[in-house]
Design an enzyme around this catalytic site. Structure first.
Site, PDB file in Angstrom:
ATOM      1  N   ARG A   1      45.045  36.156  47.112  1.00 17.45           N
ATOM      2  CA  ARG A   1      45.621  34.833  47.357  1.00 17.45           C
ATOM      3  C   ARG A   1      46.364  34.776  48.704  1.00 17.45           C
ATOM      4  NH1 ARG A   1      49.092  32.014  42.524  1.00 17.45           N
ATOM      5  NH2 ARG A   1      48.804  29.838  43.134  1.00 17.45           N
TER       6      ARG A   1
ATOM      7  N   PHE B   1      42.713  35.620  41.549  1.00 19.66           N
ATOM      8  CA  PHE B   1      43.578  35.811  42.715  1.00 19.66           C
ATOM      9  C   PHE B   1      42.876  36.479  43.897  1.00 19.66           C
ATOM     10  CE2 PHE B   1      46.360  36.314  38.887  1.00 19.66           C
ATOM     11  CZ  PHE B   1      46.929  35.055  38.946  1.00 19.66           C
TER      12      PHE B   1
ATOM     13  N   GLN C   1      34.703  35.245  40.561  1.00 23.30           N
ATOM     14  CA  GLN C   1      34.945  34.063  41.378  1.00 23.30           C
ATOM     15  C   GLN C   1      33.713  33.680  42.201  1.00 23.30           C
ATOM     16  OE1 GLN C   1      39.125  36.054  42.438  1.00 23.30           O
ATOM     17  NE2 GLN C   1      38.792  34.227  43.659  1.00 23.30           N
TER      18      GLN C   1
ATOM     19  N   GLU D   1      46.522  28.729  47.718  1.00 30.02           N
ATOM     20  CA  GLU D   1      47.082  29.841  48.473  1.00 30.02           C
ATOM     21  C   GLU D   1      48.364  29.531  49.246  1.00 30.02           C
ATOM     22  OE1 GLU D   1      43.309  32.501  49.773  1.00 30.02           O
ATOM     23  OE2 GLU D   1      43.374  30.478  50.595  1.00 30.02           O
TER      24      GLU D   1
ATOM     25  N   ALA E   1      39.787  30.760  49.175  1.00 29.47           N
ATOM     26  CA  ALA E   1      40.261  30.084  50.392  1.00 29.47           C
ATOM     27  C   ALA E   1      40.850  28.709  50.101  1.00 29.47           C
ATOM     28  CB  ALA E   1      39.129  29.969  51.422  1.00 29.47           C
TER      29      ALA E   1
ATOM     30  N   GLU F   1      36.496  38.107  43.649  1.00 28.15           N
ATOM     31  CA  GLU F   1      35.610  37.424  44.592  1.00 28.15           C
ATOM     32  C   GLU F   1      34.429  38.312  44.952  1.00 28.15           C
ATOM     33  OE1 GLU F   1      35.558  35.502  49.085  1.00 28.15           O
ATOM     34  OE2 GLU F   1      37.480  35.777  48.068  1.00 28.15           O
TER      35      GLU F   1
ATOM     36  N   ARG G   1      41.937  35.858  59.529  1.00 24.80           N
ATOM     37  CA  ARG G   1      42.897  34.855  59.045  1.00 24.80           C
ATOM     38  C   ARG G   1      44.328  35.280  59.360  1.00 24.80           C
ATOM     39  NH1 ARG G   1      43.058  30.246  55.583  1.00 24.80           N
ATOM     40  NH2 ARG G   1      40.793  30.258  55.421  1.00 24.80           N
TER      41      ARG G   1
END
Length: 779
Positions: free
Chosen positions: A356, A242, A211, A726, A525, A246, A324
């Site tokens: 996710r 998902f 990703q 997400e 994100a 990343e 987050r």
């Protein structure tokens, strides 16, 4: 416009966005012709690699005998940390994540060496033959243990507003408790894989399922001791990501490249499913201790929570995930006085990573759990408690971190869903059913979602794109986003087609490649279409403006009146086919390609004070779920689910609805069936489909109603659309709380069931036993 007005009408009625179009690779997927990394034709001389993994959760390596490995059939080379020419690190933020263990291992499954052989199977078999001597060290395996030992990968964080302590002390009603919410394996269909091909002058091409191609480029360059321009990373598509690809694709990319550079031959490293799950991190599990004060109506007056995640042995993305979670603890509710604390527990387990929702689901579920308890304590429908705590339109509309909620549609959205789902009538029908059913109990819940959209690290909110118009009028677009099945290429192609006024069939998206668009952010994100769509639009707009100026000069009229639509250029009362205009423009030496760039405006974040405007906008949604629970076995079934999601001015309703459906089932799996379990020796035992239960087709409700809420983003997002990756994962909170509602009915809704997630059959039975015992004591 001509005299009849037809061209202007034709142009005004035409659109390439907002239409339900199939995924650009749908046909290839169905026919099995879509090329994934493992499908790329192997270059002559290609070798295959496997990783030798630690058998201990925390230990010093006293000695390692690799002779049996080197002597195994087909083995060409065995590489250790000493063979890494550059930096032995693949950590995305803090450099605490070695590619290969160096003298010490910190979790079961940590890579120690690389085996390179003539075949994949030979490499895997050989990797198991190493003899490692360990000196075992104490291991921490749970977030609770880490919190007690003050073992963290990053410093704990705190967000406070008002005076939560005083407000809690003065509140007429209080609730306090503990909650555990487990992690989740990404379980992408295509496992981690990298194919490294050495080139001339120290060049390295890495075909990688990732990703974040730019980060893979940086990691590989650092590992090889080279500059970024030596390394090209390319990804045409992933078979799912998902979040698991990343940052954690870096280990595989680096290991393959190190071996390829050392041996001067192409090397492919494809993880077996068991190895993949043992090595890679998952969604962070969270442990919470909470205290909330509220008034007689159920309105929250004070909220305190202390949450700690299982970060694993290194930092990875745990800090941003916790941030987050803190920023989504409020979910859709105004909290006047709060004290939110979060810690990332350092444990001797896989280093957990993005998944996710990226901490948002873990933050929001804690507040939903509290509201569910308040409702039961006051003997009021939980939906009414949720409504009374919603953010207001002009008052009670500032988040604990200081961002005003200016796009709030949660009241209208929930009201629409409440009506369309017949929530009240079904609530009464379920009460009647439960009264006459001693074994099977039904439950119902409606839960909302407010989810912030943007990277919570401001500089990541940028993207680039290239658009080429060829002489025949066909168009190629390349952007920094990566396709993992979510349809980003389809949406970007629609945006470019719309901007140039051509049908989408004339546009082609090519593989994401670091030599085309540089310094890209991860596709994560939920920002993929927002950022890359805007960048591609910018590039296409520049070409359109050049073509419009040329058309006005060639055919007369004003530049501002030239229109592009339906494969036609409408200029001065004439209709010119788009390819014809392009050919004329080429002969006139008009530039027919352009780069585009976009940076999300208006974002700010102070990590020290945890204050600012971290999100560009909020996406909203709500879902109603009805379940039936067998109180003798703990089995349950989702009977019906109604979901309403705010995708803004949807770029592609078909893709967006598909994303909502998929996110719903994936989130339901996280909260109900997907249980991660480590044995006392620190080994993850749920490391294959045989031991780890993701939802199947039979788990989907027969009655599944998903709709998009009619709305238009107040922010200038791409065509006023909203992200859809997400946020929908939070919609199946309704499933979890419907199960809790069914359990509660066993005790006449007089007892709060202590239900942790995932709500497996064992967890459900434990909660039922608690409710029955508590109800009996009260009787």
């Amino acid at each position: 416009m001509n005299d009849a007005g037809a061209p202007a009408f034709k142009a005004a009625a035409w659109s390439a966005v907002g239409r339900a179009r199939p995924h650009e690779s749908a046909t290839l997927h169905v026919l099995g012709q879509a090329t994934y990394t493992d499908d790329i034709a192997e270059t002559a001389g290609t070798l295959h690699a496997a990783l030798g993994l630690s058998a201990k959760p925390h230990a010093n390596i006293l000695g390692i005998d690799l002779a049996p490995v080197r002597a195994a059939r087909g083995v060409v080379s065995v590489l250790t940390v000493k063979d890494i020419p550059g930096t032995n690190d693949c950590g995305p933020i803090i450099h605490d994540d070695p590619i290969l263990a160096d003298g010490k291992v910190e979790y079961v499954g940590q890579p120690i060496f690389i085996v390179v052989a003539d075949t994949h199977d030979n490499a895997r078999r050989a990797a198991r033959l190493a003899k490692v001597e360990y000196e075992e060290l104490p291991a921490i395996l749970t977030p609770q243990e880490a919190h007690a030992a003050k073992s963290y990968v990053v410093p704990p964080m705190r967000l406070a507003r008002g005076d939560a302590e005083t407000a809690f002390a003065n509140a007429p009603h209080k609730v306090a408790g503990k909650l555990y919410v487990g992690g989740q394996e990404q379980f992408y269909l295509e496992g981690q894989i990298a194919y490294a091909i050495p080139g001339e002058d120290n060049g390295m091409l890495v075909q990688c399922s990732t990703q974040h191609p730019s980060e893979m480029q940086h990691v590989v360059a650092h590992a090889l001791g080279l500059h970024s321009h030596h390394v090209v990373v390319e990804c045409r598509r992933m078979g799912g990501g998902f979040g698991g690809k990343e940052s954690q694709s870096a280990l595989w990319a680096a290991a393959a490249a190190i071996a390829a550079a050392k041996l001067k031959r192409p090397v492919k490293l494809r993880a077996d499913r068991d190895d993949d799950m043992l090595v890679t991190g998952k969604r962070h599990c969270f442990y919470y201790e909470y205290e909330v004060g509220y008034d007689a109506s159920g309105r929250i007056l004070a909220a305190k929570v202390d949450m700690v995640s299982r970060a694993g042995f290194s930092a990875d993305l745990s800090g941003p995930v916790a941030t987050r979670a803190v920023c989504h603890y409020d979910n859709a509710y105004y909290l006047s006085d709060v004290d939110i604390r979060a810690a990332c527990g350092k444990t001797n387990t896989q280093s957990n990573t993005a998944f996710r929702g990226f901490g948002g689901p873990q933050g929001a579920i804690a507040m939903e759990y509290v509201l569910d308890e308040i409702a039961r304590n006051l003997q009021v429908d939980a939906l009414d408690i949720r409504k009374i705590n919603f953010y207001g339109k002009t008052e009670r509309n500032v988040t604990p971190y200081g961002q005003a909620v200016v796009d709030n549609v949660i009241h209208e959205l929930v009201a629409e869903l409440e009506t369309s789902s017949e929530y009240r009538a079904r609530r009464a029908a379920i009460a009647a059913f439960n009264a006459g059913s001693p074994v099977l109990k039904k439950g119902l819940a409606l839960t909302p979602v407010k989810f912030g959209i943007a990277f919570n690290v401001t500089h990541l909110n940028q993207a680039g794109a290239l658009v080429h118009v060829y002489v025949d009028g066909s168009i190629m677009v390349n952007h920094g986003g990566t396709e993992m099945g979510q349809g980003i290429n389809t949406k970007v192609m629609q945006v470019v087609a719309h901007e140039l006024g051509v049908d989408m069939d004339h546009v082609r998206a090519t593989a994401t490649n670091t030599s085309k668009v540089a310094n890209t952010s991860a596709t994560a994100a939920s920002t993929g279409a927002d950022l890359n769509g805007k960048a591609a639009q910018d590039a296409a707009r520049q070409i359109r403006e050049r073509l419009a100026a040329f058309a006005a000069n060639e055919y007369g009229g004003e530049v501002a009146d030239v229109r592009f639509a339906a494969d036609t250029v409408f200029v001065n009362g004439m209709e010119v086919p788009f390819p014809a205009l392009v050919q004329k423009a080429y002969l006139a030496r008009v530039q027919l390609w352009s780069d585009g760039f976009y940076a999300t405006p208006g974002l700010s974040w102070d990590a020290k004070t945890m204050n600012g405007r971290p999100f560009s906008y909020f996406a909203y949604g709500a879902a109603v779920s009805e379940v039936v629970v067998d109180t003798l076995t703990g089995e349950w079934k989702l009977l019906r689910a109604d979901a309403l999601y705010d995708a803004g001015n949807s770029l592609n309703p078909a893709i967006d609805i598909g994303q909502v459906e998929g996110a719903f089932i994936q989130g339901m799996g996280w909260l109900t069936t997907e249980e991660l379990w480590w044995n006392p020796g620190g080994k993850l035992m749920t490391h294959a489909p045989s031991t780890y239960k993701i939802p199947g087709v039979s788990d989907c409700p027969q009655d599944f109603r998903v709709r998009l809420f009619e709305n238009r983003n107040v922010e200038d997002s791409i065509h006023r659309s909203k992200a859809v990756g997400e946020p929908p994962l939070l919609l199946p909170f309704s499933v979890f709380f419907a199960i809790r509602d069914a359990i509660s009915s066993v005790g006449g809704h007089s007892v709060n069931p202590p239900l942790n997630a995932p709500a497996t059959s064992e967890e459900i039975l434990d909660a039922i036993a608690f409710v029955e015992a508590a109800a009996a004591r009260r009787a």
